[in-house]
Design a protein around this motif. Sequence first.
Motif, PDB file in Angstrom:
ATOM      1  N   GLY A  99       0.832  -1.209   0.000  1.00 59.07           N
ATOM      2  CA  GLY A  99       0.000   0.000   0.000  1.00 59.07           C
ATOM      3  C   GLY A  99       0.858   1.246   0.000  1.00 59.07           C
ATOM      4  O   GLY A  99       2.060   1.220  -0.284  1.00 59.07           O
ATOM      5  N   GLU A 100       0.190   2.346   0.369  1.00 64.59           N
ATOM      6  CA  GLU A 100       0.801   3.673   0.212  1.00 64.59           C
ATOM      7  C   GLU A 100       1.607   4.089   1.438  1.00 64.59           C
ATOM      8  O   GLU A 100       2.828   4.246   1.366  1.00 64.59           O
ATOM      9  CB  GLU A 100      -0.372   4.631  -0.048  1.00 64.59           C
ATOM     10  N   ALA A 101       0.927   4.225   2.553  1.00 66.05           N
ATOM     11  CA  ALA A 101       1.572   4.737   3.764  1.00 66.05           C
ATOM     12  C   ALA A 101       0.651   4.495   4.945  1.00 66.05           C
ATOM     13  O   ALA A 101      -0.562   4.374   4.768  1.00 66.05           O
ATOM     14  CB  ALA A 101       1.830   6.234   3.627  1.00 66.05           C
ATOM     15  N   PRO A 102       1.205   4.446   6.141  1.00 69.35           N
ATOM     16  CA  PRO A 102       0.340   4.275   7.311  1.00 69.35           C
ATOM     17  C   PRO A 102      -0.590   5.474   7.473  1.00 69.35           C
ATOM     18  O   PRO A 102      -0.226   6.596   7.155  1.00 69.35           O
ATOM     19  CB  PRO A 102       1.328   4.219   8.485  1.00 69.35           C
ATOM     20  N   GLY A 103      -1.790   5.178   7.973  1.00 70.53           N
ATOM     21  CA  GLY A 103      -2.699   6.236   8.404  1.00 70.53           C
ATOM     22  C   GLY A 103      -2.632   6.351   9.923  1.00 70.53           C
ATOM     23  O   GLY A 103      -1.741   5.781  10.567  1.00 70.53           O
ATOM     24  N   GLU A 106      -2.757   2.952  11.815  1.00 72.42           N
ATOM     25  CA  GLU A 106      -1.520   2.178  11.625  1.00 72.42           C
ATOM     26  C   GLU A 106      -0.376   2.815  12.409  1.00 72.42           C
ATOM     27  O   GLU A 106       0.440   2.109  13.018  1.00 72.42           O
ATOM     28  CB  GLU A 106      -1.180   2.120  10.126  1.00 72.42           C
ATOM     29  N   PRO A 112       0.503  -2.328   9.330  1.00 64.37           N
ATOM     30  CA  PRO A 112      -0.173  -1.784   8.159  1.00 64.37           C
ATOM     31  C   PRO A 112      -1.615  -2.264   8.027  1.00 64.37           C
ATOM     32  O   PRO A 112      -1.943  -3.377   8.443  1.00 64.37           O
ATOM     33  CB  PRO A 112       0.666  -2.288   6.972  1.00 64.37           C
ATOM     34  N   PHE A 113      -2.417  -1.443   7.424  1.00 64.37           N
ATOM     35  CA  PHE A 113      -3.790  -1.798   7.072  1.00 64.37           C
ATOM     36  C   PHE A 113      -4.582  -2.395   8.228  1.00 64.37           C
ATOM     37  O   PHE A 113      -5.039  -3.535   8.156  1.00 64.37           O
ATOM     38  CB  PHE A 113      -3.801  -2.741   5.863  1.00 64.37           C
ATOM     39  N   ASN A 139       4.024  -1.162   3.105  1.00 66.71           N
ATOM     40  CA  ASN A 139       3.686   0.114   2.468  1.00 66.71           C
ATOM     41  C   ASN A 139       4.913   0.718   1.797  1.00 66.71           C
ATOM     42  O   ASN A 139       6.051   0.406   2.174  1.00 66.71           O
ATOM     43  CB  ASN A 139       3.186   1.113   3.519  1.00 66.71           C
ATOM     44  N   HIS A 215      -7.323   1.040  -4.143  1.00 68.39           N
ATOM     45  CA  HIS A 215      -7.083   1.132  -2.706  1.00 68.39           C
ATOM     46  C   HIS A 215      -8.407   0.955  -1.972  1.00 68.39           C
ATOM     47  O   HIS A 215      -9.425   1.511  -2.386  1.00 68.39           O
ATOM     48  CB  HIS A 215      -6.482   2.502  -2.373  1.00 68.39           C
TER      49      HIS A 215
HETATM   50  N1  URA Z   1      -3.540   2.831   3.624  1.00 68.42           N
HETATM   51  C1  URA Z   1      -2.373   2.327   3.178  1.00 68.42           C
HETATM   52  O1  URA Z   1      -2.016   2.502   2.011  1.00 68.42           O
HETATM   53  N2  URA Z   1      -1.617   1.627   4.020  1.00 68.42           N
HETATM   54  C2  URA Z   1      -1.974   1.392   5.295  1.00 68.42           C
HETATM   55  O2  URA Z   1      -1.222   0.715   6.005  1.00 68.42           O
HETATM   56  C3  URA Z   1      -3.199   1.926   5.745  1.00 68.42           C
HETATM   57  C4  URA Z   1      -3.980   2.638   4.895  1.00 68.42           C
END
Ligand code: URA
Length: 251
Positions: A99-103, A106, A112-113, A139, A215
């Motif tokens: 994925g992209e990045a922690p929110g 996370e 992650p996720f 991520n 996503h």
């Molecule tokens: N969206 C993401 O791309 N990665 C995460 O870990 C959480 C939300």
Amino acid sequence: MTDGRRLAYLEALGVDVYVRRGVAPAPATEAELDAPARAARPAGPLPPPVVAAAVPEATLDWEPLRAMVSACTRCPLHATRTQTVFGVGNPHAKWMFIGEAPGADEDRQGEPFVGRAGQLLTSMLKAMGFAREDVYIANVLKCRPPGNRDPKPEEAAQCRGYLERQIELVAPTLIVAVGRIAAQNLLATDTALARLRGKAHALGARGWPLVVTYHPAYLLRSPGEKRKAWQDLLFARQVFARLEAGEQVLP
Ligand code: URA
């Protein structure tokens, strides 16, 4: 998994029930310097090596890599994170989801996720017959961008070596890029996600096979697109089966 449970996961994914089941170089040593270079170098001892570049992540195993990431200060995101979010799952998984990045969730939990979008990703995995523990999830960025803004190119560049090492260590059969930002970042393209879907791509110098999908955060905002996400996952399964059979799937 029973058909009933899989159906429930497919329904969470919004799929109708009639869907078919079916490495930085070390400084040169004196001996390695060739004669002209030695002549050009000012007289005196060699300068000390640059310590930070002496331990490239590309050489690390899981635990030192995890430790390096958790101590990372390569970009300003380290100042605003609660903790780094390394990755989770089977370290030898055949499937890797990036994925992209922690929110915010996370960043708080260090995994992650795990937020709302993460729960939908977990349902998507379950619809494919996987538990989170069966696959590896990571991520592009290991730290949360404040306010969940998009990753900046320089942040992704600083984090890239970590992700590349994770991919090398997992050595998955297939990578699924989750969302436009991850897909465009990994493939170094600005091509729209719609045009990246439904194709097998080769990632990086090693040519790791990669497919893309939407996503889950986007799917939560646009539930009407869940059907397309399911098509992507079915396509991913086909590509995976062909790869496992030793077929050539990459262009
Ligand atoms: N969206 C993401 O791309 N990665 C995460 O870990 C959480 C939300």
